[in-house]
Scaffold this motif. Sequence first.
Motif, PDB file in Angstrom:
ATOM      1  N   ARG A 124       1.084  -1.629  -0.083  1.00 46.40           N
ATOM      2  CA  ARG A 124      -0.185   0.370   0.135  1.00 46.40           C
ATOM      3  C   ARG A 124       0.803   1.345   0.308  1.00 46.40           C
ATOM      4  O   ARG A 124       1.506   1.042   0.694  1.00 46.40           O
ATOM      5  N   LEU A 125       0.682   2.194  -1.264  1.00 50.50           N
ATOM      6  CA  LEU A 125       0.903   3.513  -0.809  1.00 50.50           C
ATOM      7  C   LEU A 125       0.720   4.527  -0.231  1.00 50.50           C
ATOM      8  O   LEU A 125      -0.736   4.699  -1.235  1.00 50.50           O
ATOM      9  N   TYR A 135      10.811   9.613  -9.295  1.00 49.11           N
ATOM     10  CA  TYR A 135      11.816   8.641  -9.148  1.00 49.11           C
ATOM     11  C   TYR A 135      11.488   8.154  -7.017  1.00 49.11           C
ATOM     12  O   TYR A 135      11.922   7.586  -6.490  1.00 49.11           O
ATOM     13  N   VAL A 136      10.717   9.524  -6.522  1.00 51.87           N
ATOM     14  CA  VAL A 136      10.257   8.908  -5.197  1.00 51.87           C
ATOM     15  C   VAL A 136       9.366   7.854  -5.107  1.00 51.87           C
ATOM     16  O   VAL A 136       9.566   7.032  -4.060  1.00 51.87           O
ATOM     17  N   VAL A 137       8.401   8.209  -6.096  1.00 57.10           N
ATOM     18  CA  VAL A 137       7.321   7.072  -5.883  1.00 57.10           C
ATOM     19  C   VAL A 137       8.013   5.403  -6.391  1.00 57.10           C
ATOM     20  O   VAL A 137       7.674   4.571  -5.464  1.00 57.10           O
ATOM     21  N   ASP A 138       8.553   5.994  -7.293  1.00 57.37           N
ATOM     22  CA  ASP A 138       9.463   4.026  -7.209  1.00 57.37           C
ATOM     23  C   ASP A 138      10.204   3.309  -6.214  1.00 57.37           C
ATOM     24  O   ASP A 138      10.464   2.542  -6.154  1.00 57.37           O
ATOM     25  N   TYR A 139      11.037   4.372  -5.866  1.00 58.01           N
ATOM     26  CA  TYR A 139      12.064   4.834  -4.356  1.00 58.01           C
ATOM     27  C   TYR A 139      10.658   3.863  -3.437  1.00 58.01           C
ATOM     28  O   TYR A 139      11.645   2.457  -3.225  1.00 58.01           O
ATOM     29  N   VAL A 140      10.072   4.452  -3.180  1.00 63.66           N
ATOM     30  CA  VAL A 140       8.954   3.900  -2.406  1.00 63.66           C
ATOM     31  C   VAL A 140       8.325   2.574  -2.552  1.00 63.66           C
ATOM     32  O   VAL A 140       8.329   1.425  -1.595  1.00 63.66           O
ATOM     33  N   LEU A 145       8.500  -3.435  -1.979  1.00 62.00           N
ATOM     34  CA  LEU A 145       8.866  -4.648  -2.640  1.00 62.00           C
ATOM     35  C   LEU A 145      10.402  -5.707  -2.123  1.00 62.00           C
ATOM     36  O   LEU A 145       9.822  -6.765  -2.146  1.00 62.00           O
ATOM     37  N   ALA A 146      10.965  -5.155  -1.715  1.00 60.93           N
ATOM     38  CA  ALA A 146      11.949  -5.493  -1.061  1.00 60.93           C
ATOM     39  C   ALA A 146      11.802  -6.518  -0.073  1.00 60.93           C
ATOM     40  O   ALA A 146      12.036  -7.581   0.092  1.00 60.93           O
ATOM     41  N   HIS A 147      10.556  -5.796   0.701  1.00 58.79           N
ATOM     42  CA  HIS A 147       9.919  -6.410   2.178  1.00 58.79           C
ATOM     43  C   HIS A 147       9.563  -8.003   1.818  1.00 58.79           C
ATOM     44  O   HIS A 147       9.201  -8.317   2.643  1.00 58.79           O
ATOM     45  N   ARG A 171      15.146   9.101  -0.920  1.00 56.09           N
ATOM     46  CA  ARG A 171      15.529   9.175   0.510  1.00 56.09           C
ATOM     47  C   ARG A 171      15.420  10.857   1.656  1.00 56.09           C
ATOM     48  O   ARG A 171      14.514  10.758   1.686  1.00 56.09           O
ATOM     49  N   GLY A 172      16.120  11.382   0.612  1.00 54.16           N
ATOM     50  CA  GLY A 172      16.189  12.750   1.222  1.00 54.16           C
ATOM     51  C   GLY A 172      15.415  13.794   0.809  1.00 54.16           C
ATOM     52  O   GLY A 172      14.378  14.435   1.706  1.00 54.16           O
ATOM     53  N   TYR A 173      14.439  13.659  -0.365  1.00 53.65           N
ATOM     54  CA  TYR A 173      13.345  13.797  -0.701  1.00 53.65           C
ATOM     55  C   TYR A 173      12.842  14.001   0.076  1.00 53.65           C
ATOM     56  O   TYR A 173      11.699  14.780   0.592  1.00 53.65           O
TER      57      TYR A 173
END
Length: 193
Positions: A124-125, A135-140, A145-147, A171-173
Amino acid sequence: MSADPSPRLADPAPGTGEVEIRRSARRTRSVSAYREGDRTIVLVPARMSEAEERRWVGVMLEKLAAKERDRERRRTPGDAELAARAARLSAQYLDGRARPATVRWVTNQNSRWGSCTPAEGSIRLSHRLREMPEYVVDYVLLHELAHLLVPGHGPGFWRLLEAYPRTERARGYLEGAAGAARLPAPPDDGAAT
């Protein structure tokens, strides 16, 4: 030219739909336009010449079209598009091993950016991410996914995220966004959740 209070239809450019011109004696200089169904309404001053009216109709049609193109470009993806995005990210960065059962936007996450329930395969996002850069959405999304592969935030988890080139920037963003919104600081282990 006398004021014509009754609206009339203009002869628009092909493919622009019906255009209705409405003249107003109260309007002295400004011109505005809006869509009403398939029709475009252009509001012009009553004393405007027909040549100026034609020019302004063209200007306003282009402005509306540009605004609609921009709105479509910024349109946020629905759950189906989010699931497809997750599949692409999994394939690109996790060798396709992370396969969520569901991926969806939610409005009830105000202190987290995303969450994952590995046992259910659900991701869930937060809806707050919709206005953030891709790129921020992709990171989260990649973080969640990694979880699915590594539930905690140990070294094995972070190794999975090393492949994503914008991890630190994202992460900085998120830290800045959390500070601006006065949300709790993320854990020291760098977790997005």
